[in-house]
Design a protein around this motif. Structure first.
Motif, PDB file in Angstrom:
ATOM      1  N   ALA A  28       8.781   4.974   2.769  1.00 55.82           N
ATOM      2  CA  ALA A  28       7.605   5.032   1.917  1.00 55.82           C
ATOM      3  C   ALA A  28       7.968   5.129   0.450  1.00 55.82           C
ATOM      4  O   ALA A  28       7.133   4.861  -0.404  1.00 55.82           O
ATOM      5  N   SER A  29       9.182   5.511   0.158  1.00 54.49           N
ATOM      6  CA  SER A  29       9.582   5.615  -1.242  1.00 54.49           C
ATOM      7  C   SER A  29       9.724   4.256  -1.896  1.00 54.49           C
ATOM      8  O   SER A  29       9.960   4.167  -3.093  1.00 54.49           O
ATOM      9  N   GLY A  30       9.605   3.198  -1.102  1.00 52.47           N
ATOM     10  CA  GLY A  30       9.603   1.863  -1.688  1.00 52.47           C
ATOM     11  C   GLY A  30       8.326   1.576  -2.458  1.00 52.47           C
ATOM     12  O   GLY A  30       8.220   0.535  -3.104  1.00 52.47           O
ATOM     13  N   TYR A  49       2.024   0.758  -5.895  1.00 48.37           N
ATOM     14  CA  TYR A  49       2.840  -0.291  -6.499  1.00 48.37           C
ATOM     15  C   TYR A  49       4.228  -0.235  -5.877  1.00 48.37           C
ATOM     16  O   TYR A  49       4.695   0.832  -5.448  1.00 48.37           O
ATOM     17  N   ARG A  50       4.864  -1.368  -5.830  1.00 49.30           N
ATOM     18  CA  ARG A  50       6.257  -1.371  -5.406  1.00 49.30           C
ATOM     19  C   ARG A  50       7.095  -0.586  -6.411  1.00 49.30           C
ATOM     20  O   ARG A  50       6.775  -0.516  -7.595  1.00 49.30           O
ATOM     21  N   LYS A  51       8.163  -0.012  -5.916  1.00 54.55           N
ATOM     22  CA  LYS A  51       8.990   0.825  -6.779  1.00 54.55           C
ATOM     23  C   LYS A  51       9.577   0.042  -7.946  1.00 54.55           C
ATOM     24  O   LYS A  51       9.744   0.559  -9.055  1.00 54.55           O
ATOM     25  N   CYS A 100       5.664   3.722   9.825  1.00 56.44           N
ATOM     26  CA  CYS A 100       5.276   5.120   9.991  1.00 56.44           C
ATOM     27  C   CYS A 100       6.197   5.999   9.147  1.00 56.44           C
ATOM     28  O   CYS A 100       7.400   5.734   9.029  1.00 56.44           O
ATOM     29  N   ASP A 101       5.624   7.035   8.548  1.00 55.66           N
ATOM     30  CA  ASP A 101       6.413   7.917   7.692  1.00 55.66           C
ATOM     31  C   ASP A 101       5.604   9.182   7.421  1.00 55.66           C
ATOM     32  O   ASP A 101       4.455   9.314   7.867  1.00 55.66           O
ATOM     33  N   PHE A 122       1.255   3.583   8.011  1.00 52.88           N
ATOM     34  CA  PHE A 122       0.987   2.927   6.740  1.00 52.88           C
ATOM     35  C   PHE A 122       0.793   1.432   6.983  1.00 52.88           C
ATOM     36  O   PHE A 122       1.626   0.797   7.643  1.00 52.88           O
ATOM     37  N   ALA A 123      -0.286   0.874   6.458  1.00 48.39           N
ATOM     38  CA  ALA A 123      -0.526  -0.569   6.499  1.00 48.39           C
ATOM     39  C   ALA A 123      -0.652  -1.052   5.061  1.00 48.39           C
ATOM     40  O   ALA A 123      -1.580  -0.654   4.343  1.00 48.39           O
ATOM     41  N   VAL A 124       0.274  -1.887   4.626  1.00 46.85           N
ATOM     42  CA  VAL A 124       0.295  -2.388   3.255  1.00 46.85           C
ATOM     43  C   VAL A 124      -0.519  -3.678   3.208  1.00 46.85           C
ATOM     44  O   VAL A 124      -0.168  -4.674   3.844  1.00 46.85           O
ATOM     45  N   LEU A 125      -1.606  -3.663   2.433  1.00 44.00           N
ATOM     46  CA  LEU A 125      -2.531  -4.786   2.366  1.00 44.00           C
ATOM     47  C   LEU A 125      -2.538  -5.373   0.962  1.00 44.00           C
ATOM     48  O   LEU A 125      -2.022  -4.775   0.014  1.00 44.00           O
ATOM     49  N   GLY A 126      -3.139  -6.533   0.837  1.00 45.49           N
ATOM     50  CA  GLY A 126      -3.398  -7.058  -0.497  1.00 45.49           C
ATOM     51  C   GLY A 126      -4.361  -6.143  -1.236  1.00 45.49           C
ATOM     52  O   GLY A 126      -5.133  -5.389  -0.626  1.00 45.49           O
TER      53      GLY A 126
END
Length: 565
Positions: A28-30, A49-51, A100-101, A122-126
């Motif tokens: 998740a730290s990404g 936001y992405r790291k 998952c995290d 976690f589900a990363v969406l647009g």
């Protein structure tokens, strides 16, 4: 992380990411979690936001769901049906990644989740700004007059048509690939931008946890009868026993009836019902309101004679008719996704053309004749006629009121009045342009806002002079008389006195004679005269030998020819 292939309960084979027990929680730290955009039942959606995106130029929305059972298998089950194998579509959310995290740190505690959980999916969406459900809830909370007669509708017709249009496109894309969503609710429709028909606004369908791929079942010969969207009774019973049945609000009557009766379930028109139910729910302040009272408890109560319309004072006839069509108990009477999209597009275009129509009222150089005068006048006349249709209460009082307000805000009152006030306008079609402008102005004058704008612009003397004018078309005079009637009936004594001071009563009496005291023109003139106070001429205004006709016979140029004796 381990990339594996998995057969879901719907028969869909697709790669998924499963977190192994030894996976470190630094995945998740990404992402940098900025703030919670909105919250739902058991989940929260973050703007992140992405790291490596230090300037924050490319935001994403991350849906964080609580997991009470933190075992890897449980995490895998939650993530398994989150995506379907589909070609990309502008109105369907793209799942960029999922894992998952541990929950992200939050000042609200528990990452905005209730109940708290030590492990989250976690589900990363647009990127999306909010869900339709969150938007409706926000507007509900921001309206202090809820429940009163002055309460405003939660959404405008144009906004709901945008939702219907884009959601129908998404459902059409699913139907072409034999996929049923089965969870179309206000929470599953995400919004990016504004819902006013502008190019930046987008509605996207998400939450595919309940989807069913009818095409894959048909490919194996498991659902080939009927429409091709039929689920076998045994599969439906198994799904119900496992607790995977979709929410009641997303199930059409025929689907619920089949599930309760233990027969095969045809899902072909189910999503269209759910879309209609979604619009119905957010279009009312009471989101618990049901179009068919008691339907949730008893599916037999879903009958077209029991349908409760959306408030007519808030929404126009076209929107109410479309929602009712989507909620039709008989499946084959509902519009399909393509028909619904076309209907919503046409209705949204009609509402969105007000600004364009008002711009056409400016005839520019055509006011003084010339080669382009005919075209300019024809366009202005057509625009005025179109505005007349929009502001007439044919589509419902609420729709007409909103259209009048939109025309007034776009400068339509001033533009129409300029056409009437510019009596020197020349060129082919000038007379037709003024007639059309007078008709549109008569429709707008039903609004208090437009009435005030007219009076402030000094319209009363101009309107009375048009009624007096020789050679002006009777149709134009009739519309102007209707405007005067609405101004006289507004209850403002100053406006009434202003009409009397410029000879409004005498002008209307002359109009009665001119139209032979017959027809719509005479009816409007009489109705206006009834609203004006009686006029008693002073003694010094009377002629020496003509009695009470003195003040009129002193101005023979204003009389129709037959009365010049």
């Amino acid at each position: 992380l381990k990339l594996v292939g998995k057969m879901s309960r719907h028969g869909v084979v697709w790669p998924q990411v499963v977190v192994q027990p030894s996976a470190p929680p630094c995945v998740a730290s990404g992402y940098r979690f900025a703030e919670i955009s909105w919250q739902g039942a058991g989940s929260a959606v973050w703007r992140a936001y992405r790291k490596d995106d230090e300037e924050g130029q490319d935001p994403v929305s991350i849906k964080v769901s609580a997991i009470q059972d933190a075992r890897p298998r449980r995490c895998s089950v939650l993530l398994r049906p989150a995506q379907v194998r589909l070609p990309p579509h502008a109105n369907i959310v793209c799942l960029l990644a999922h894992f998952c995290d541990a929950p992200p740190s939050s000042s609200q505690g528990c990452a905005g989740l209730a109940p708290c959980s030590s492990t989250c999916a976690f589900a990363v969406l647009g990127h999306a700004d909010f869900s339709l459900e969150a938007l409706a809830a926000g507007r509900r909370a921001a309206t202090p007059v809820e429940g009163s007669e002055e309460a405003l509708p939660p959404f405008e017709d144009a906004e709901l048509f945008v939702v219907l249009q884009q959601a129908s496109r998404a459902l059409q894309h699913l139907q072409e690939h034999k996929i049923v969503h089965r969870n179309v609710t206000p929470g599953s429709l995400l919004v990016k931008g504004r819902l006013d028909g502008c190019d930046s606004g987008q509605v996207k369908l998400s939450d595919f946890e309940q989807h069913w791929d009818a095409g894959r079942f048909a490919a194996f010969g498991l659902g080939v009868q009927g429409s091709g969207f039929v689920m076998k009774a045994a599969d439906a019973r198994k799904e119900t026993n496992e607790g995977h049945q979709p929410p009641s609000a997303a199930l059409a009557p025929e689907v619920r009836d089949a599930i309760l009766g233990g027969t095969d379930v045809d899902y072909e028109m189910n999503d269209m019902w759910a879309l209609g139910h979604t619009i119905y729910a957010i279009a009312r302040w009471d989101v618990r309101g049901e179009p068919y009272p008691g339907y949730v408890d008893d599916v037999k109560k879903c009958h077209r004679s029991l349908y409760q319309e959306l408030p007519a004072q808030w929404y126009g006839r076209s929107l109410r008719a479309m929602v009712r069509g989507l909620l039709e108990p008989t499946p084959h009477w509902r519009p399909g996704p393509a028909a619904a999209c076309e209907q919503a597009t046409e209705s949204a275009a009609e509402i969105g053309t007000i600004g364009h129509l008002v711009s056409l009222l400016d005839i520019g150089d055509g006011a003084h004749g010339g080669s382009g005068a005919g075209l300019a006048h024809r366009r202005a006349a057509e625009a005025a006629a179109a505005l007349t249709r929009l502001v007439e209460p044919l589509g419902g009082a609420g729709s007409a009121a909103r259209s009048r307000q939109a025309v007034a805000e776009a400068g339509g009152v001033a533009a129409l009045f300029a056409l009437l006030a510019g009596r020197g306008i020349a060129g082919a079609g000038a007379s037709e342009t003024r007639v059309a402008a007078a008709g549109a102005l008569a429709g707008l004058a039903a609004s208090g806002l437009c009435q005030a704008s007219l009076v402030d612009a000094g319209a009363i003397p101009v309107l009375v002079s048009i009624v007096k004018e020789k050679g002006a078309p009777l149709e134009e005079k009739s519309s102007v008389a209707n405007v005067l009637r609405l101004l006289a009936g507004a209850g403002n004594e100053q406006w009434t006195d202003a009409i009397m001071e410029v000879g409004g009563r005498q002008a209307l009496q002359l109009l009665l004679v001119e139209c032979s005291n017959e027809g719509t023109c005479a009816e409007r003139a009489r109705a206006t005269l009834d609203l004006l106070p009686p006029s008693t001429p002073r003694r010094d205004e009377l002629g020496p030998s003509h009695g009470c006709l003195g003040p009129l016979l002193h101005r023979p140029d204003e009389w129709p020819a037959p009365l010049l004796f």
